[in-house]
Design an enzyme around this catalytic site. Structure first.
Site, PDB file in Angstrom:
ATOM      1  N   GLY A 191      -1.375 -10.081  11.938  1.00 54.71           N
ATOM      2  CA  GLY A 191      -2.043  -8.819  12.266  1.00 54.71           C
ATOM      3  C   GLY A 191      -2.814  -8.164  11.150  1.00 54.71           C
ATOM      4  N   THR A 192      -3.499  -8.982  10.350  1.00 57.00           N
ATOM      5  CA  THR A 192      -4.393  -8.372   9.357  1.00 57.00           C
ATOM      6  C   THR A 192      -5.796  -8.941   9.496  1.00 57.00           C
ATOM      7  OG1 THR A 192      -4.827  -7.958   7.008  1.00 57.00           O
ATOM      8  CG2 THR A 192      -3.628  -9.995   7.515  1.00 57.00           C
ATOM      9  N   HIS A 194       0.826  -1.218   0.000  1.00 56.81           N
ATOM     10  CA  HIS A 194       0.000   0.000   0.000  1.00 56.81           C
ATOM     11  C   HIS A 194       0.860   1.268   0.000  1.00 56.81           C
ATOM     12  CE1 HIS A 194      -3.724  -2.316   1.766  1.00 56.81           C
ATOM     13  NE2 HIS A 194      -3.579  -2.486   0.476  1.00 56.81           N
TER      14      HIS A 194
END
Ligand code: OAD
Length: 251
Positions: free
Chosen positions: A191-192, A123
């Site tokens: 952690g997503t 991103h």
């Protein structure tokens, strides 16, 4: 319960040690212990700012000053954050030859700060600003010091070089991430929430090519019961530290 936890950690560490060739896919949860709140959930950025109002390319183009109200808060939090044991643990696994690369949805630069060499920023990142009129680029920190919203020499309000909703994934990041995902033997998903496309499809790509999917997350996600093989239900810092010490014992 303690036995079961130990067994899953041991299995994950054995898998990493024997297969090596691992890749990590990380999301906002890995940086929570560095003081950066995740996007979703009660403390999340998207509780305060509706992403459809503040985080789309359309919103930026029509009212960049409004979007900078959110961005300046984000940059302020990011600039105070330092890597935590999960970031440094992944960097250590890379040095040990167990982990090949990190694909991150985060824009905070903490994997690189921790020493990871091969980081694919899916991103983009928050540390570069870009002018959508003349395509000049600037380091964020200096420009932001001059004032908010930061402006290009041509007068246009600058955009951080991160992906807003409605923007494509940078072509090279997409290509590299797909290639890494399809050629790894273990994918560590850390952690997503796996709610944002196309990043959420990466684990399925790896699984389709035979990789073992190890998920580190205190909560369940849409992946947990569909593609995950081993769910380490812990905070990233604790889980990566434990995995690393098991890996050191094994090798
Ligand atoms: P989310 O905020 O959607 O999800 C964070 C995940 O981390 C959740 O599943 C939490 O359970 C988990 N979590 C929280 N604390 C943790 C900890 N200490 N250790 C491990 N896991 C923890 O963040 P992302 O999935 O990264 O995109 O969000 C994906 C994308 O949505 C972001 O890159 C951003 C956002 O909108 C764009 O801005 C384009």
């Amino acid at each position: 319960m303690a036995d079961r936890r130990e067994k899953i950690f041991r299995e994950a560490a054995d898998t990493l040690a024997s297969r090596r060739n691992a890749v990590a896919l990380t999301g906002a949860g890995i940086s929570v212990e560095s003081g950066i709140p995740a996007f979703r959930g009660t403390q999340g950025m998207w509780e305060k700012y509706d992403p459809m109002e503040y985080a789309t390319i359309g919103a930026f183009l029509s009212d960049p000053e409004k979007v900078w109200a959110m961005l300046s808060e984000m940059v302020d939090v990011l600039s105070r954050a330092v890597p935590n044991p999960a970031h440094s643990g992944l960097a250590e696994m890379e040095r040990m030859g167990v982990l090949r690369s990190v694909i991150t949805q985060n824009v905070d630069g903490l994997h690189q700060a921790a020493g990871s060499q091969r980081v694919i920023e899916f991103h983009g990142n928050a540390w570069e600003l870009i002018c959508l009129s003349c395509w000049n680029r600037y380091p964020s920190r200096e420009k932001i010091r001059e004032g908010i919203p930061p402006r290009c020499e041509c007068g246009t309000i600058l955009k951080p070089n991160l992906v807003l909703f409605g923007e494509p994934i940078p072509w090279s990041a997409q290509e590299e991430a797909e290639s890494e995902a399809q050629s790894c033997s273990v994918l560590l998903v850390i952690g997503t929430s796996a709610e944002v496309s196309p990043a959420c499809h990466i684990p399925r790509l790896s699984k389709g090519k035979g990789a073992v999917i190890v998920e580190i997350n205190p909560e369940e996600t849409p992946l947990t019961r569909s593609v995950t093989d081993l769910h380490l239900r812990e905070k990233a810092g604790d889980a990566v530290t434990l995995l690393l010490s098991s890996l050191r014992e094994i090798s």
